[in-house]
Write a protein that holds these residues in place. Structure first.
Motif, mmCIF file in Angstrom:
data_model
loop_
_atom_site.group_PDB
_atom_site.id
_atom_site.type_symbol
_atom_site.label_atom_id
_atom_site.label_comp_id
_atom_site.label_asym_id
_atom_site.label_seq_id
_atom_site.Cartn_x
_atom_site.Cartn_y
_atom_site.Cartn_z
ATOM 1 N N UNK A 1 0.846 -1.170 0.000
ATOM 2 C CA UNK A 1 0.000 0.000 0.000
ATOM 3 C C UNK A 1 0.895 1.238 0.000
ATOM 4 N N UNK A 2 0.970 1.888 -1.115
ATOM 5 C CA UNK A 2 1.864 3.039 -1.287
ATOM 6 C C UNK A 2 1.449 4.212 -0.399
ATOM 7 N N UNK A 3 0.165 4.448 -0.254
ATOM 8 C CA UNK A 3 -0.293 5.557 0.590
ATOM 9 C C UNK A 3 0.116 5.373 2.041
ATOM 10 N N UNK A 4 0.037 4.169 2.542
ATOM 11 C CA UNK A 4 0.429 3.905 3.925
ATOM 12 C C UNK A 4 1.927 4.113 4.121
ATOM 13 N N UNK A 5 2.725 3.846 3.091
ATOM 14 C CA UNK A 5 4.178 4.020 3.199
ATOM 15 C C UNK A 5 4.574 5.483 3.338
ATOM 16 N N UNK A 6 3.745 6.388 2.875
ATOM 17 C CA UNK A 6 4.076 7.813 2.968
ATOM 18 C C UNK A 6 4.010 8.326 4.400
ATOM 19 N N UNK A 7 3.394 7.570 5.298
ATOM 20 C CA UNK A 7 3.309 7.971 6.695
ATOM 21 C C UNK A 7 4.460 7.405 7.533
ATOM 22 N N UNK A 8 5.331 6.618 6.912
ATOM 23 C CA UNK A 8 6.492 6.078 7.603
ATOM 24 C C UNK A 8 7.610 7.123 7.640
ATOM 25 N N UNK A 9 8.626 6.860 8.447
ATOM 26 C CA UNK A 9 9.773 7.761 8.527
ATOM 27 C C UNK A 9 10.540 7.772 7.206
ATOM 28 N N UNK A 10 11.179 8.895 6.911
ATOM 29 C CA UNK A 10 11.970 9.028 5.685
ATOM 30 C C UNK A 10 13.346 8.406 5.910
ATOM 31 N N UNK A 11 13.479 7.134 5.579
ATOM 32 C CA UNK A 11 14.730 6.407 5.759
ATOM 33 C C UNK A 11 15.183 5.854 4.407
ATOM 34 N N UNK A 12 16.458 5.492 4.281
ATOM 35 C CA UNK A 12 16.921 4.887 3.028
ATOM 36 C C UNK A 12 16.192 3.569 2.709
ATOM 37 N N UNK A 13 15.856 2.802 3.723
ATOM 38 C CA UNK A 13 15.134 1.551 3.502
ATOM 39 C C UNK A 13 13.742 1.823 2.932
ATOM 40 N N UNK A 17 11.985 0.683 -0.640
ATOM 41 C CA UNK A 17 10.707 -0.032 -0.677
ATOM 42 C C UNK A 17 9.690 0.704 -1.547
ATOM 43 N N UNK A 18 9.644 2.026 -1.449
ATOM 44 C CA UNK A 18 8.723 2.809 -2.269
ATOM 45 C C UNK A 18 9.076 2.683 -3.740
ATOM 46 N N UNK A 19 10.349 2.707 -4.058
ATOM 47 C CA UNK A 19 10.777 2.557 -5.449
ATOM 48 C C UNK A 19 10.363 1.192 -5.997
ATOM 49 N N UNK A 20 10.553 0.144 -5.223
ATOM 50 C CA UNK A 20 10.157 -1.200 -5.647
ATOM 51 C C UNK A 20 8.637 -1.312 -5.778
ATOM 52 N N UNK A 21 7.890 -0.674 -4.886
ATOM 53 C CA UNK A 21 6.434 -0.704 -4.937
ATOM 54 C C UNK A 21 5.919 -0.012 -6.204
ATOM 55 N N UNK A 22 6.502 1.126 -6.562
ATOM 56 C CA UNK A 22 6.107 1.834 -7.779
ATOM 57 C C UNK A 22 6.408 0.973 -9.004
ATOM 58 N N UNK A 23 7.570 0.333 -9.018
ATOM 59 C CA UNK A 23 7.939 -0.555 -10.120
ATOM 60 C C UNK A 23 6.926 -1.686 -10.264
ATOM 61 N N UNK A 24 6.568 -2.309 -9.154
ATOM 62 C CA UNK A 24 5.610 -3.409 -9.186
ATOM 63 C C UNK A 24 4.233 -2.949 -9.658
ATOM 64 N N UNK A 25 3.795 -1.776 -9.203
ATOM 65 C CA UNK A 25 2.491 -1.258 -9.608
ATOM 66 C C UNK A 25 2.430 -0.994 -11.102
ATOM 67 N N UNK A 26 3.484 -0.401 -11.650
ATOM 68 C CA UNK A 26 3.500 -0.106 -13.085
ATOM 69 C C UNK A 26 3.538 -1.395 -13.901
#
Length: 74
Positions: A1-13, A17-26
Protein backbone atom coordinates in the motif's frame (compact mmCIF):
# COMPACT_ATOMS: atom_id res chain seq x y z
CA UNK A 1 0.00 0.00 0.00
CA UNK A 2 1.86 3.04 -1.29
CA UNK A 3 -0.29 5.56 0.59
CA UNK A 4 0.43 3.90 3.92
CA UNK A 5 4.18 4.02 3.20
CA UNK A 6 4.08 7.81 2.97
CA UNK A 7 3.31 7.97 6.70
CA UNK A 8 6.49 6.08 7.60
CA UNK A 9 9.77 7.76 8.53
CA UNK A 10 11.97 9.03 5.69
CA UNK A 11 14.73 6.41 5.76
CA UNK A 12 16.92 4.89 3.03
CA UNK A 13 15.13 1.55 3.50
CA UNK A 14 11.72 3.14 2.97
CA UNK A 15 13.03 4.95 -0.11
CA UNK A 16 14.04 1.59 -1.59
CA UNK A 17 10.71 -0.03 -0.68
CA UNK A 18 8.72 2.81 -2.27
CA UNK A 19 10.78 2.56 -5.45
CA UNK A 20 10.16 -1.20 -5.65
CA UNK A 21 6.43 -0.70 -4.94
CA UNK A 22 6.11 1.83 -7.78
CA UNK A 23 7.94 -0.56 -10.12
CA UNK A 24 5.61 -3.41 -9.19
CA UNK A 25 2.49 -1.26 -9.61
CA UNK A 26 3.50 -0.11 -13.09
CA UNK A 27 4.42 -3.62 -14.23
CA UNK A 28 1.15 -5.07 -12.92
CA UNK A 29 -1.31 -2.39 -13.98
CA UNK A 30 0.15 -0.74 -17.08
CA UNK A 31 0.99 -3.29 -19.79
CA UNK A 32 1.48 -0.60 -22.47
CA UNK A 33 4.71 0.73 -20.99
CA UNK A 34 8.22 -0.67 -20.82
CA UNK A 35 9.73 0.61 -17.61
CA UNK A 36 13.31 1.93 -17.75
CA UNK A 37 13.96 3.43 -14.32
CA UNK A 38 12.23 4.50 -11.13
CA UNK A 39 14.24 6.77 -8.86
CA UNK A 40 13.20 8.69 -5.82
CA UNK A 41 14.85 10.97 -3.30
CA UNK A 42 13.51 11.83 0.12
CA UNK A 43 12.91 15.53 0.70
CA UNK A 44 13.16 16.06 4.45
CA UNK A 45 12.10 19.72 4.33
CA UNK A 46 8.79 18.94 2.59
CA UNK A 47 8.21 15.51 4.21
CA UNK A 48 7.87 13.63 0.94
CA UNK A 49 9.64 12.00 -1.97
CA UNK A 50 10.71 13.40 -5.34
CA UNK A 51 10.00 10.60 -7.81
CA UNK A 52 11.19 10.28 -11.40
CA UNK A 53 9.83 7.49 -13.63
CA UNK A 54 11.36 6.78 -17.05
CA UNK A 55 9.58 4.51 -19.51
CA UNK A 56 8.80 3.81 -23.15
CA UNK A 57 5.24 3.58 -24.41
CA UNK A 58 4.75 0.52 -26.62
CA UNK A 59 5.26 1.35 -30.33
CA UNK A 60 6.74 4.78 -29.52
CA UNK A 61 10.49 5.37 -30.01
CA UNK A 62 10.83 8.30 -27.59
CA UNK A 63 11.25 7.79 -23.86
CA UNK A 64 8.88 9.50 -21.43
CA UNK A 65 10.00 10.89 -18.08
CA UNK A 66 7.44 11.71 -15.42
CA UNK A 67 8.56 13.66 -12.37
CA UNK A 68 6.29 14.12 -9.39
CA UNK A 69 6.34 14.73 -5.67
CA UNK A 70 4.72 12.21 -3.33
CA UNK A 71 3.54 13.53 0.02
CA UNK A 72 0.97 12.50 2.55
CA UNK A 73 -2.32 14.31 2.81
CA UNK A 74 -3.76 15.10 6.19
Amino acid sequence: NLRAMLFELLTPQMTHVISKQITMLIKNYEPRCRLVDVSNRPNLDKNGYSVSISFYVVNTPNPVVVETFLERLR
